[in-house]
Scaffold this motif. Structure first.
Motif, short mmCIF file in Angstrom:
data_model
loop_
_atom_site.label_atom_id
_atom_site.label_comp_id
_atom_site.label_asym_id
_atom_site.label_seq_id
_atom_site.Cartn_x
_atom_site.Cartn_y
_atom_site.Cartn_z
N THR A 34 35.45 37.35 49.91
CA THR A 34 36.18 37.83 48.73
C THR A 34 36.33 39.34 48.81
O THR A 34 35.70 40.00 49.63
N LEU A 67 39.67 35.56 49.68
CA LEU A 67 40.68 35.79 50.72
C LEU A 67 40.64 34.74 51.82
O LEU A 67 41.68 34.36 52.35
N GLU A 106 38.23 35.11 39.49
CA GLU A 106 39.60 35.18 38.99
C GLU A 106 40.22 36.47 39.51
O GLU A 106 39.73 37.56 39.26
N ARG A 107 41.35 36.35 40.24
CA ARG A 107 41.94 37.54 40.83
C ARG A 107 42.73 38.37 39.83
O ARG A 107 42.96 39.56 40.04
N GLU A 108 43.15 37.74 38.74
CA GLU A 108 43.85 38.52 37.71
C GLU A 108 42.83 39.29 36.87
O GLU A 108 41.62 39.09 37.01
N GLY A 131 37.18 42.83 45.92
CA GLY A 131 37.40 43.29 44.55
C GLY A 131 37.05 44.76 44.51
O GLY A 131 36.81 45.37 45.56
N SER A 183 39.23 38.57 44.33
CA SER A 183 40.10 37.65 45.07
C SER A 183 39.33 36.97 46.19
O SER A 183 38.64 37.65 46.96
N CYS A 188 52.66 38.61 40.24
CA CYS A 188 52.40 40.05 40.17
C CYS A 188 53.59 40.86 39.69
O CYS A 188 53.45 42.05 39.45
N THR A 199 43.12 26.79 42.10
CA THR A 199 44.01 27.94 42.27
C THR A 199 45.39 27.74 41.64
O THR A 199 46.23 28.63 41.70
N HIS A 221 48.96 39.59 45.16
CA HIS A 221 47.94 38.77 45.82
C HIS A 221 48.44 38.18 47.13
O HIS A 221 47.68 38.08 48.10
N ARG A 261 48.28 41.00 49.43
CA ARG A 261 47.04 41.76 49.35
C ARG A 261 47.25 43.25 49.16
O ARG A 261 46.67 44.08 49.86
#
Lengths: 478, 464
Positions: free
Chosen positions: B153, B142, B91-93, B155, B140, A454, B171, A413, A416
């Motif tokens: 965002t 950004l 949620e980015r995960e 994805g 995510s 990550c 966050t 992340h 990116r």
């Protein structure tokens, strides 16, 4: 396309073997790849290209403004700057034309600037300009107080050193060069038709030999009976600051060299970080790439004066590189016609910039030594993944993600990096063999969290994609 | 309330608004096909620093929560249950839950209902979705739009701009890795943070090594000991710069005596050794003695910092102590429409504290959506050494928090906190009869609030 890292080496002799797959060795391999009839081996002791001095430098595309006029280095840097600039544009290697400022912090340094401008002129760099404090601070508002003036060198640029080395090697391998990693050359023996190299992976035969062994070039040279130079590793420790620091600096901020030696520089990187360094420590050990508490303290002290706000940002990496210093003011490039052998030694921090010009020069020396190059044909161009922060990441490009959603699935992340980019790197012509290699190709794990978020997921992709453990073998990096 | 009620959106805007039913499906299942209904604008701006991502589609929601950890999920659950309209959590995960996902140990939930981290994470996510919030994983955030609660965002469905009436930043926090701590030495494999280690062990079942040194002696460090052991490796020692462990005496005792793990106090890691793979660490005691501990694994634990990239990119005022967004008593940030909750405000408090803050921020969002004006920038609350930070850290006269939470850098025996403003002593308080430890919460009541001048200078908290 042949890349090997274990098992026996091919028994048929090569026309040319290049020892050392750093930026210079890879550039020479790429230059020879213009001659399809030649059978070329690129031999590297470590498990990846660019693993020595090439991976740990200041990532600057120099103009050569401060080279000693009239030297081979001055000429090759000047030519290399132009050649690499054009090659980068065609191959997707990120370059930012930031320009450099040599900042004078005292009267002695200020007095040195006109002489440097004059020297730049003798190196055909006539576009330098002296700046007073007003213009200097207008250009660099975050500069610490007390700067008296600067010399502006517009052509100085920043570049991605890893992509450059990898692009050369990729092009060479695709054009037929055999890249043998994990091949430590231990003995060299003259045979009636060339050389027999005894390596950690057995014997390799070649008609012509090119020594691009970097820090170990003197050792190899001695094996062939030459006592021309000694490489004294000069360690340079560097701090890499988080991308939040990038807006603090617009140019490469170079120290003014004086009788008291060179100071440290502050430079942006094409990856969006800021570098602070290097130290300059002459060491006996060619493997001493560790950082030290004293070195880091010294850098921070100097950095605080140059760019005070830099010290408030997080450090994302600390590394140390070894420059192949020879105590000489020039490269040590020499052909030995009687031996079918070319030495490419003493390539200092300018080697990245000069690499393409060195390669052209060495190709000429090989031909002059008697090597029949055969017909010439330009190798297929390469397009490397653009790791530059100046371009949008793949995840930010709607068309790209629409075509392949893997580019929209971020794994790392901070930087990116998407699953698609990691997949591509693992499937590339020269795939990474370690997580570090993957990082240099994709930026995965190179950000501020250093894997907190990550790391395990990147490792999972790496291990599944390569079938290799990422645990890190207990081996000597040399 | 539906998204059609969204205020502040120019009428006649050509950008389409996705209808509600497209988002009926939660998580990753949100269909790529949905974007066909949306007017796509491919006019992404390329900039030198690349900070503004290409704009793909534009969409509106009522409340956008960034981060599906305890704070974000608790906020979303309350907002959705209260009828705040479309509430979406990014949620980015790949899974919701935040850090508790990989805390495969107890200590979560309540006294009456103790839970492991993963179970707690699952329950929070289920509660948010049951209440009607949409949790979108693998997406995510950004960067921000030019102003207000608008986020860019990306994805698997591509870049998108989401316009919300309010945003809650949740966050979280992360540990500072070896590089940020400026630990010299080589750069071998085998160097971890607890977060990476726990994920490797508990989420991916990866091999980690055989002998580990754990740097730190706070709660998270003991969690790292657990993860090392779960992976079948041995803990060589815990190393802390402090004179004692910063955890409960029983936990420290149990690790040392029952677990046989030595605790090296007043000791720092001076150098990492080994090429390729870690071969050991050189440690230095405060008195100058050094020793080499043979190990192939080292875990840097604690030293949490807020994951504040979005906060910084959004130009939110940060608190110099916490390094997270500066917030008042109801967690409003300096950017209108944007609140923050959880460990992005204070790295790091317990999951329960983060969840309570999420609910608190949700309440403030509900009031804001109902018309309560955004509060003015309050008077800053500052701390002096040896205190490290205080949160909340803006005085909001209209919103008295339940309590203030502080941290100290050194152990303080029977500390007395003094609250000053403009040379006046407003309050004195003994927060604990025992010793306040680094990395452990220290609380301050709000009994002095009415005596503070909302138009005065900064309020300073000192230890005497």
């Amino acid at each position: 396309m042949t890349v090997t890292a274990d098992g026996p080496l091919p028994s048929t002799p090569y026309d040319v073997a290049i020892v050392g797959a750093g930026v210079v060795g890879c550039a020479i391999a790429r230059a020879l790849a213009h001659h399809p009839r030649l059978r070329v081996a690129l031999v590297e002791a470590q498990d990846d290209v660019g693993q020595g001095t090439s991976k740990a430098n200041t990532a600057i595309l120099h103009t050569g403004f401060d080279a000693a006029p009239g030297t081979l280095e001055a000429r090759l840097v000047r030519e290399g700057h132009r050649l690499l600039g054009a090659y980068a544009a065609e191959s997707g290697i990120p370059v930012e034309r930031t320009g450099a400022l040599l900042v004078a912090w005292d009267e002695e340094q200020l007095a040195a600037l006109p002489r440097l401008a004059e020297k730049a002129g003798r190196n055909s760099r006539t576009d330098t300009r002296l700046l007073g404090p007003g213009e200097l601070y207008a250009r660099e508002p975050h500069l610490g107080p007390g700067a008296l003036g600067a010399l502006h060198v517009p052509g100085e640029s920043i570049i991605c050193p890893w992509t450059t080395t990898l692009a050369y090697a990729t092009q060479a391998v695709r054009a037929g060069t055999d890249l043998h990693l994990g091949t430590d050359v231990r003995e060299v023996e003259r045979t009636p038709d060339g050389h027999r190299l005894t390596t950690s992976r057995g014997t390799l035969r070649t008609r012509y030999l090119v020594n691009a062994a970097g820090l170990h070039a003197d050792t190899l040279d001695r094996r062939l009976g030459h006592e021309d130079f000694t490489v004294t590793p000069r360690r340079g420790q560097l701090l890499v600051y988080d991308t939040f620091a990038r807006p603090l600096v617009r140019h490469i901020l170079l120290p003014v060299p004086t009788a008291l030696g060179k100071g440290v520089l502050v430079a942006p990187t094409v990856h969006g970080n800021v570098l602070l360094g290097p130290t300059a420590e002459d060491l006996p050990d060619k493997g001493a790439t560790e950082s030290t508490a004293d070195g880091l303290a010294l850098l921070r002290e100097k950095g605080r004066r140059i760019l005070p706000a830099l010290l408030d940002e997080e450090v994302t990496a600390v590394y140390a590189g070894l420059r192949a210093a020879t105590g000489d003011e020039d490269y040590r490039i020499a052909a030995h016609p009687g031996q079918a052998y070319v030495t490419v030694g003493g390539i200092r921090s300018t080697g990245l910039t000069a690499s393409l010009a060195i390669a052209a020069h060495v190709t000429g020396l090989l031909a002059a030594t008697g090597l029949d190059l055969g017909p010439a044909r330009a190798p297929e161009p390469v397009t490397m993944p653009d790791l530059g922060r100046a371009s949008p990441r793949p995840c930010q490009e709607p068309e790209r993600v629409a075509a392949d959603p893997e580019y929209g699935t971020l794994v790392c992340h901070c930087e990116r990096v998407s699953r698609g980019e990691i997949r591509d790197a693992l499937a590339a012509t020269i795939p990474p063999r370690t997580l570090e290699g993957l990082r240099r190709r994709t930026r995965a794990r190179a950000g501020r969290c250093q894997g907190f978020y990550c790391g395990a997921a990147v490792r999972e992709l790496f291990e599944r994609g390569t079938g290799r453990s990422a645990a890190g073998a207990r081996h000597d990096e040399r | 309330m539906t998204s059609d009620d969204v205020r502040g959106v120019p009428s006649g805007d050509v950008r389409a608004v996705v209808s509600d039913d497209v988002w009926a499906v939660a998580g990753d299942d949100v269909r790529a096909g949905a974007s066909h209904d949306v007017a796509a604008t491919m006019n992404g701006t390329r900039t030198r620093t690349g900070t503004i991502p290409s704009v793909g589609t534009v969409r509106r929601v009522d409340v956008l929560v960034v981060g599906a950890g305890p704070a974000g999920l608790a906020a979303a659950a309350r907002l959705a249950a209260a009828g705040a309209g479309r509430v979406e959590v990014l949620e980015r995960e790949t899974r919701p839950g935040g850090v508790p996902r990989h805390c495969a140990h107890g200590g979560f939930g309540t006294w009456g209902r103790p839970l492991t981290g993963p179970r707690y994470a699952r329950l929070l996510a289920e509660a948010a979705e049951r209440a009607g919030a949409t949790v979108r994983t693998g997406v995510s955030a950004l960067d921000w739009g030019p102003e207000g609660p608008v986020l860019h965002t990306t994805g698997p469905r591509g870049p998108e701009t989401i316009e919300a009436r309010a945003v809650i930043l949740a966050t979280g926090a992360r540990e500072r890795p070896r590089a940020a701590r400026l630990v010299p030495g080589t750069r071998p494999a085998g160097v971890w943070t607890t977060g990476e280690l726990q994920q490797a062990v508990h989420l991916f079942g990866q091999h980690i090594g055989t002998r580990a040194v754990v740097v730190g002696a706070e709660d998270v460090s003991y969690a790292a000991v657990g993860a090392v052991r779960a992976a079948g490796a041995e803990v060589v020692a815990l190393v802390t710069e402090h004179p004692r462990a910063q955890t409960s005496r029983s936990r420290a005792w149990s690790a040392r005596v029952r677990g046989g793990v030595p605790l090296l106090t007043e000791t720092t890691v001076a150098e990492l050794l080994g090429r390729g793979r870690l071969s050991g660490v050189r440690v230095r005691h405060r008195d100058g003695r050094t020793a080499e501990l043979s190990c192939d694994t080292v875990v840097f634990t604690g030293d949490f910092v807020p994951e504040h990239e979005l906060a910084r990119r959004g130009g939110l005022a940060l608190d110099p102590g916490t390094r997270g967004p500066a917030v008042g008593g109801r967690l409003h940030t300096s950017r209108p429409g944007v609140l923050a909750a959880g460990n992005v405000l204070h790295a790091a408090e317990r999951a329960g504290t983060a969840a309570r803050e999420g609910a608190l921020a949700a309440g403030a969002v509900l009031d804001f959506l109902a018309g309560t004006p955004w509060p003015d920038r309050g008077v800053p609350l500052t701390v002096e050494a040896p205190l490290r930070w205080i949160t909340p850290n803006r005085l909001d006269p209209a919103a008295r928090p339940a309590r203030y939470v502080l941290r100290t850098t050194t152990p303080l025996t029977r500390p007395v906190l003094h609250v000053h403003q403009d040379g006046r002593l407003l309050h004195r308080e003994r927060p604990t009869p025992g010793t306040a430890l680094p990395h452990r919460p220290l609380t301050l009541t709000t009994r002095w609030h009415d005596r503070a001048d909302p138009d005065g200078g900064p309020v300073r908290i000192t230890t005497g």
